[in-house]
Design a protein around this motif. Structure first.
Motif, mmCIF file in Angstrom:
data_model
loop_
_atom_site.group_PDB
_atom_site.id
_atom_site.type_symbol
_atom_site.label_atom_id
_atom_site.label_comp_id
_atom_site.label_asym_id
_atom_site.label_seq_id
_atom_site.Cartn_x
_atom_site.Cartn_y
_atom_site.Cartn_z
ATOM 1 N N PRO A 133 0.804 -1.232 0.000
ATOM 2 C CA PRO A 133 0.000 0.000 0.000
ATOM 3 C C PRO A 133 0.835 1.280 0.000
ATOM 4 O O PRO A 133 0.454 2.266 -0.657
ATOM 5 N N TRP A 134 1.950 1.278 0.716
ATOM 6 C CA TRP A 134 2.813 2.474 0.747
ATOM 7 C C TRP A 134 3.231 2.859 -0.662
ATOM 8 O O TRP A 134 3.194 4.040 -1.037
ATOM 9 N N GLN A 135 3.622 1.884 -1.451
ATOM 10 C CA GLN A 135 4.038 2.153 -2.833
ATOM 11 C C GLN A 135 2.834 2.416 -3.737
ATOM 12 O O GLN A 135 2.862 3.285 -4.614
ATOM 13 N N HIS A 136 1.753 1.667 -3.514
ATOM 14 C CA HIS A 136 0.570 1.792 -4.350
ATOM 15 C C HIS A 136 0.005 3.210 -4.291
ATOM 16 O O HIS A 136 -0.451 3.758 -5.309
ATOM 17 N N ASP A 137 0.063 3.831 -3.121
ATOM 18 C CA ASP A 137 -0.440 5.194 -2.959
ATOM 19 C C ASP A 137 0.396 6.230 -3.712
ATOM 20 O O ASP A 137 -0.064 7.341 -3.969
ATOM 21 N N ARG A 138 1.635 5.873 -4.063
ATOM 22 C CA ARG A 138 2.529 6.803 -4.739
ATOM 23 C C ARG A 138 2.508 6.674 -6.262
ATOM 24 O O ARG A 138 3.145 7.473 -6.958
ATOM 25 N N LEU A 139 1.792 5.671 -6.786
ATOM 26 C CA LEU A 139 1.962 5.325 -8.198
ATOM 27 C C LEU A 139 1.520 6.415 -9.170
ATOM 28 O O LEU A 139 2.026 6.479 -10.292
ATOM 29 N N ARG A 140 0.572 7.266 -8.770
ATOM 30 C CA ARG A 140 0.158 8.324 -9.689
ATOM 31 C C ARG A 140 1.273 9.313 -9.964
ATOM 32 O O ARG A 140 1.344 9.910 -11.044
ATOM 33 N N ALA A 141 2.153 9.492 -9.000
ATOM 34 C CA ALA A 141 3.220 10.482 -9.145
ATOM 35 C C ALA A 141 4.599 9.861 -9.293
ATOM 36 O O ALA A 141 5.553 10.569 -9.624
ATOM 37 N N HIS A 142 4.701 8.553 -9.054
ATOM 38 C CA HIS A 142 6.004 7.900 -9.081
ATOM 39 C C HIS A 142 5.929 6.618 -9.894
ATOM 40 O O HIS A 142 4.945 5.880 -9.815
ATOM 41 N N PRO A 143 6.966 6.298 -10.663
ATOM 42 C CA PRO A 143 6.933 5.097 -11.500
ATOM 43 C C PRO A 143 7.096 3.810 -10.684
ATOM 44 O O PRO A 143 7.692 3.815 -9.602
ATOM 45 N N TRP A 144 6.580 2.712 -11.226
ATOM 46 C CA TRP A 144 6.707 1.416 -10.574
ATOM 47 C C TRP A 144 8.162 0.987 -10.439
ATOM 48 O O TRP A 144 8.507 0.172 -9.568
ATOM 49 N N THR A 145 9.016 1.541 -11.290
ATOM 50 C CA THR A 145 10.421 1.129 -11.283
ATOM 51 C C THR A 145 11.123 1.468 -9.971
ATOM 52 O O THR A 145 12.153 0.868 -9.647
ATOM 53 N N GLU A 146 10.590 2.446 -9.220
ATOM 54 C CA GLU A 146 11.222 2.788 -7.941
ATOM 55 C C GLU A 146 11.233 1.589 -7.004
ATOM 56 O O GLU A 146 12.277 1.245 -6.432
ATOM 57 N N MET A 147 10.089 0.945 -6.817
ATOM 58 C CA MET A 147 10.035 -0.222 -5.949
ATOM 59 C C MET A 147 10.874 -1.362 -6.515
ATOM 60 O O MET A 147 11.543 -2.096 -5.767
ATOM 61 N N ALA A 148 10.861 -1.517 -7.822
ATOM 62 C CA ALA A 148 11.647 -2.582 -8.444
ATOM 63 C C ALA A 148 13.135 -2.429 -8.126
ATOM 64 O O ALA A 148 13.808 -3.396 -7.732
ATOM 65 N N TRP A 149 13.653 -1.217 -8.286
ATOM 66 C CA TRP A 149 15.076 -1.013 -8.018
ATOM 67 C C TRP A 149 15.389 -1.115 -6.530
ATOM 68 O O TRP A 149 16.461 -1.603 -6.141
ATOM 69 N N TRP A 150 14.467 -0.674 -5.674
ATOM 70 C CA TRP A 150 14.694 -0.803 -4.235
ATOM 71 C C TRP A 150 14.822 -2.273 -3.851
ATOM 72 O O TRP A 150 15.746 -2.657 -3.110
ATOM 73 N N ILE A 151 13.917 -3.099 -4.330
ATOM 74 C CA ILE A 151 13.991 -4.533 -4.041
ATOM 75 C C ILE A 151 15.271 -5.125 -4.619
ATOM 76 O O ILE A 151 15.947 -5.935 -3.978
ATOM 77 N N HIS A 152 15.614 -4.718 -5.836
ATOM 78 C CA HIS A 152 16.825 -5.227 -6.476
ATOM 79 C C HIS A 152 18.062 -4.958 -5.624
ATOM 80 O O HIS A 152 18.946 -5.812 -5.502
ATOM 81 N N ASP A 153 18.125 -3.787 -5.020
ATOM 82 C CA ASP A 153 19.295 -3.408 -4.227
ATOM 83 C C ASP A 153 19.298 -4.027 -2.833
ATOM 84 O O ASP A 153 20.369 -4.114 -2.205
ATOM 85 N N HIS A 154 18.143 -4.442 -2.323
ATOM 86 C CA HIS A 154 18.057 -4.817 -0.909
ATOM 87 C C HIS A 154 17.695 -6.277 -0.619
ATOM 88 O O HIS A 154 18.011 -6.763 0.475
ATOM 89 N N LEU A 155 17.016 -6.963 -1.525
ATOM 90 C CA LEU A 155 16.465 -8.276 -1.193
ATOM 91 C C LEU A 155 16.903 -9.357 -2.182
ATOM 92 O O LEU A 155 17.107 -9.073 -3.366
ATOM 93 N N PRO A 156 17.012 -10.621 -1.728
ATOM 94 C CA PRO A 156 17.473 -11.722 -2.577
ATOM 95 C C PRO A 156 16.344 -12.342 -3.404
ATOM 96 O O PRO A 156 16.106 -13.544 -3.364
ATOM 97 N N TYR A 157 15.648 -11.518 -4.173
ATOM 98 C CA TYR A 157 14.559 -12.007 -5.008
ATOM 99 C C TYR A 157 15.113 -12.822 -6.179
ATOM 100 O O TYR A 157 16.280 -12.689 -6.561
ATOM 101 N N SER A 158 14.260 -13.620 -6.788
ATOM 102 C CA SER A 158 14.626 -14.310 -8.019
ATOM 103 C C SER A 158 14.010 -13.620 -9.226
ATOM 104 O O SER A 158 14.697 -13.264 -10.175
ATOM 105 N N THR A 159 12.680 -13.428 -9.186
ATOM 106 C CA THR A 159 12.000 -12.727 -10.276
ATOM 107 C C THR A 159 10.986 -11.735 -9.696
ATOM 108 O O THR A 159 10.391 -11.968 -8.652
#
Length: 215
Positions: A133-159
């Motif tokens: 929800p924190w990210q969802h509330d920002r989507l009108r003014a901020h691109p989805w790529t912000e959360m994608a890059w944050w996860i990429h830098d911080h968490l051991p995701y696969s896809t």
């Protein structure tokens, strides 16, 4: 845990704690199964149960998904919403055949189908579709790529796969692929063979909090 063949066994499975804040029951609800179970297909009564064939395997992969990915997200951004978690092969195959936003079983082994290894690499994994929800509330003014890059830098995701609705798939696998895709542009944000993959991307997610560890 033995294969689930009774209500009592399903109740027991749902009570299995995968991490500090998540239980197996959180991931077993299926709108496909809830709506379509009991209907008939070509005159045959349809029985859809979103229950793993191999509960022990689903529990272990689910623990990795929750502890390594979902708990840190929730600790950092507040409560997350699970849109879709585990899918049984029967439920996923039905959803795929009816065009209900499910890929083939082969593409979901080691992903939404937690208790079978993926078809290509023969590795186990687990995936959930979530909304933060924190990210969802920002989507009108901020691109989805912000959360994608944050996860990429911080968490051991696969896809990761992001959708126009604001939800996204996040998956864990034994050997992470580290690939980010989306149904909206750019459809492939990064992968190990792309020049933007390495290093930190702090400038891509201004205003995002520091990673917090679960309490």
């Amino acid at each position: 845990m033995k294969a689930v063949t009774s209500y009592d066994q399903l109740d027991k499975l749902g009570r299995v704690r995968l991490s500090q804040n998540f239980y197996m029951r959180d991931f077993l609800f299926s709108e496909i199964a809830a709506w379509h179970a009991g209907s008939t297909v070509d005159g045959t009564f349809l029985q859809l149960r979103n229950v793993p064939d191999r509960p022990d395997v689903a529990i272990e992969t689910g623990k990795q998904l929750c502890n390594l990915l979902l708990e840190p997200l929730q600790a950092t951004f507040g409560r997350i919403n699970i849109r879709s978690g585990y899918r049984s092969p029967a439920v996923n195959a039905f959803g795929n055949s009816k065009g209900l936003n499910c890929g083939s079983n082969e593409s979901n082994f080691g992903a939404h189908i937690w208790d079978y290894p993926d078809a290509a690499r023969k590795e186990l994994g687990a995936m959930a579709c979530i909304i933060v929800p924190w990210q969802h509330d920002r989507l009108r003014a901020h691109p989805w790529t912000e959360m994608a890059w944050w996860i990429h830098d911080h968490l051991p995701y696969s896809t990761l796969q992001f959708f126009a609705s604001g939800a996204f798939n996040i998956g864990w696998q034994v050997t992470p692929q580290r690939v980010i895709r989306s149904t909206v542009a750019p459809q492939k944000l990064t992968a190990p063979d792309m020049p933007n993959h390495g290093g930190l991307h702090t400038s891509e997610y201004p205003g995002y909090p520091e990673l917090r560890s679960p309490a």
